[in-house]
Design a protein around this motif. Structure first.
Motif, mmCIF file in Angstrom:
data_model
loop_
_atom_site.group_PDB
_atom_site.id
_atom_site.type_symbol
_atom_site.label_atom_id
_atom_site.label_comp_id
_atom_site.label_asym_id
_atom_site.label_seq_id
_atom_site.Cartn_x
_atom_site.Cartn_y
_atom_site.Cartn_z
ATOM 1 N N TYR A 107 0.729 6.797 0.575
ATOM 2 C CA TYR A 107 1.390 8.022 1.054
ATOM 3 C C TYR A 107 2.754 8.263 0.385
ATOM 4 O O TYR A 107 3.551 9.062 0.883
ATOM 5 C CB TYR A 107 1.550 7.967 2.586
ATOM 6 N N SER A 152 -6.406 10.012 -2.951
ATOM 7 C CA SER A 152 -7.062 10.632 -1.783
ATOM 8 C C SER A 152 -6.173 11.636 -1.076
ATOM 9 O O SER A 152 -6.579 12.769 -0.815
ATOM 10 C CB SER A 152 -7.482 9.559 -0.778
ATOM 11 N N ASP A 206 0.862 -1.182 0.000
ATOM 12 C CA ASP A 206 0.000 0.000 0.000
ATOM 13 C C ASP A 206 0.899 1.232 0.000
ATOM 14 O O ASP A 206 1.602 1.504 0.977
ATOM 15 C CB ASP A 206 -0.881 -0.058 1.257
HETATM 16 C C1 LIG Z 1 -2.742 3.173 4.236
HETATM 17 C C2 LIG Z 1 -4.028 3.565 3.612
HETATM 18 N N1 LIG Z 1 -4.466 2.893 2.543
HETATM 19 C C3 LIG Z 1 -5.628 3.195 1.964
HETATM 20 C C4 LIG Z 1 -6.409 4.221 2.449
HETATM 21 C C5 LIG Z 1 -7.729 4.506 1.800
HETATM 22 O O1 LIG Z 1 -7.578 5.204 0.649
HETATM 23 P P1 LIG Z 1 -8.818 5.561 -0.268
HETATM 24 O O2 LIG Z 1 -9.354 6.863 0.202
HETATM 25 O O3 LIG Z 1 -8.226 5.611 -1.616
HETATM 26 O O4 LIG Z 1 -9.814 4.463 -0.146
HETATM 27 C C6 LIG Z 1 -5.995 4.954 3.539
HETATM 28 C C7 LIG Z 1 -6.836 6.032 4.059
HETATM 29 O O5 LIG Z 1 -6.647 6.584 5.088
HETATM 30 C C8 LIG Z 1 -4.775 4.605 4.139
HETATM 31 O O6 LIG Z 1 -4.338 5.259 5.220
#
Ligand SMILES: Cc1ncc(COP(=O)(O)O)c(C=O)c1O
Length: 459
Positions: free
Chosen positions: A273, A302, A270
């Motif tokens: 960030y 996002s 993931d």
């Molecule tokens: C590590 C991580 N992955 C995914 C997401 C979710 O992202 P999205 O808004 O694209 O669903 C977040 C949201 O806070 C996150 O912190």
């Protein structure tokens, strides 16, 4: 959350539910039920007897395993309760990690234009490709994976990384085993529980049976000691990490890829960030040689462009990634997105494409830069108060240590005494106990005011 607290919240919410007017049989004409319907009698808090109808459908036993609420709704619930108690308080929310700054106009104007086009015969479009529009897939490939051998058709555009995490779980099914960093973003564990990959929650250790929790603490530099990690099918790995803000180095990711290869595992990486990274660490797992054979990457607009409400993300599944029988993982995921999803909104995709134009990228860097300044302010504040502070440099989260204290107690004390909402570290897994996460998403005056209150509280 303690059991007694959970009970009190469930009872209060169920009594609210039971007292809803649709169940108020006193005011309604009541028919006698057919014999085979199940009827139960409940007594509400007011001791009034109500008759409620129950279906014969059993609750999903896996959902029943979940502990109380998802972390962030629980934080929001406590925030709302606090607001009821102090209606005049200026509550500052540095909890959930939602973006606050406006979306740059170069991006919203592209969405507005696309939206207008939908009102014309010439440019109207309905369902699009479930995998996303070609120009956007291509722009994602060239912007984030240039020179890494990732191609446009390896990319699946989506309505966000969280949704993709669940769709990946649906694809893998209930028989796989999984590992997560501890602490970690709660969606990995909760979606695994819902899919039936786990056993029951074990209260004594605060873990679900059958999940491998990879402890990530200051002692190991927030990177798990892989020699102690059991082999699992799936390994969720988030870098820069939510909640700790730690970013894995190239050497660490080389170790991780080797570990996955040795065990025949698949990493779900993931990188939501990655744009926040200041250190020269990999932004993508595909920077690591061999990763295309063992990894999937999911990411999102996002936190780059304020798309938390617009909704747009993507997942990369290289064609080299194969199941044990040689079947390409991407083909199964394609089947899942075609069945469980109908593609991201065409308006969001127009916004995504604008994000990746030269002007859009510059604007995104400015927004991210603004949040990074917020992060520095928060880090400096806690440092100056003598706390051990982690994260902040490569991610929008500051991870503050309160050794020996319960995260929820610290959360409650901060809320009660400063009206600032943070997130308790233990909500991200047992490894987060004793920490709180402070989000850098906020208007500058709120960040400054919150830090002023922290100084007052801990001086
Ligand atoms: C590590 C991580 N992955 C995914 C997401 C979710 O992202 P999205 O808004 O694209 O669903 C977040 C949201 O806070 C996150 O912190």
């Amino acid at each position: 959350m303690s059991l007694s607290h959970w009970l009190s919240t469930s009872i209060s919410s169920s009594s609210a539910f039971l007292s809803s007017p649709i169940f108020n049989s006193r005011n309604q004409h009541v028919c006698l039920p057919p014999k085979d319907l199940v009827i139960c009698r409940c007594v509400t808090a007011s001791q009034e007897e109500k008759t409620v109808f129950k279906t014969k459908v059993s609750r999903n036993v896996n959902i029943a395993k979940l502990q109380a609420g998802y972390l962030f709704p629980e934080v929001a619930r406590r925030r709302n309760a606090h607001l009821q108690k102090y209606p005049d308080a200026r509550v500052i929310s540095l909890g959930i990690g939602d973006t606050t700054e406006p979306i740059p106009e170069v991006i919203t104007s592209a969405m507005a234009e696309r939206s207008q086009e939908l009102s014309t015969f010439e440019k109207y479009s309905g369902y699009g490709a479930e995998q996303g529009e070609k120009p956007l897939r291509s722009a994602i490939a060239s912007t984030f994976y240039d020179g890494l051998g990732i191609e446009e058709d390896d990319i699946f555009v989506s309505d966000g990384a969280k949704c993709d995490i669940s769709r990946l779980q649906v694809m893998f099914g209930s028989e796989v085993t999984m590992a997560v960093q501890d602490p970690s973003y709660p969606a990995y564990v909760d979606s695994s529980v819902i899919m039936g990959q786990t056993g029951q929650f074990q209260k004594d250790v605060e873990k679900y049976a059958k999940i491998e929790y990879m402890r990530c603490t200051p002692d190991n530099g927030f990177f798990p000691d892989l020699s102690t990690v059991s082999k699992t099918d799936i390994i969720f790995f988030c870098s820069p990490n939510n909640p700790t803000g730690a970013a894995a180095t190239r050497d660490q990711l080389i170790q991780l890829v080797k570990f996955a290869k040795d065990n025949g595992s698949i990493i779900i990486y993931d990188s939501a960030y990655a744009f926040y990274m200041s250190d020269d660490n990999p932004r993508s797992i595909f920077e690591i040689p061999g990763a295309k054979e063992v990894a999937i990457e999911t990411s999102s607009f996002s936190k780059y462009a304020g798309f938390t409400g617009v909704r747009l993300g993507w997942t990369v599944i290289p064609k080299q990634l194969l199941f044990s029988d040689g079947f390409p993982v991407a083909r199964d995921f394609n089947r899942i997105v075609s069945t469980c999803f109908n593609g991201a909104s065409n308006i969001s995709q127009a916004g995504g494409l604008a994000c990746l134009s030269a002007e859009g990228l510059k604007a995104m860097h400015e927004v991210v830069g603004f949040y990074k300044e917020n992060t520095n302010i928060i880090v400096d504040t806690f440092n100056s108060l003598g706390f051990k502070v982690y994260g902040g440099k490569n991610g929008p989260y500051v991870w503050v240590h309160f050794p020996g204290q319960s995260s929820w107690d610290v959360f409650s004390e901060i809320l009660e005494k400063t009206h600032v909402v943070t997130t308790p570290g233990s909500g991200f897994g047992p490894g987060g106990e004793g920490f709180i996460r402070v989000s850098a998403f906020g208007h500058r005056d709120n960040i400054l005011e919150a830090c002023r209150r922290f100084r007052q509280l801990y001086k």
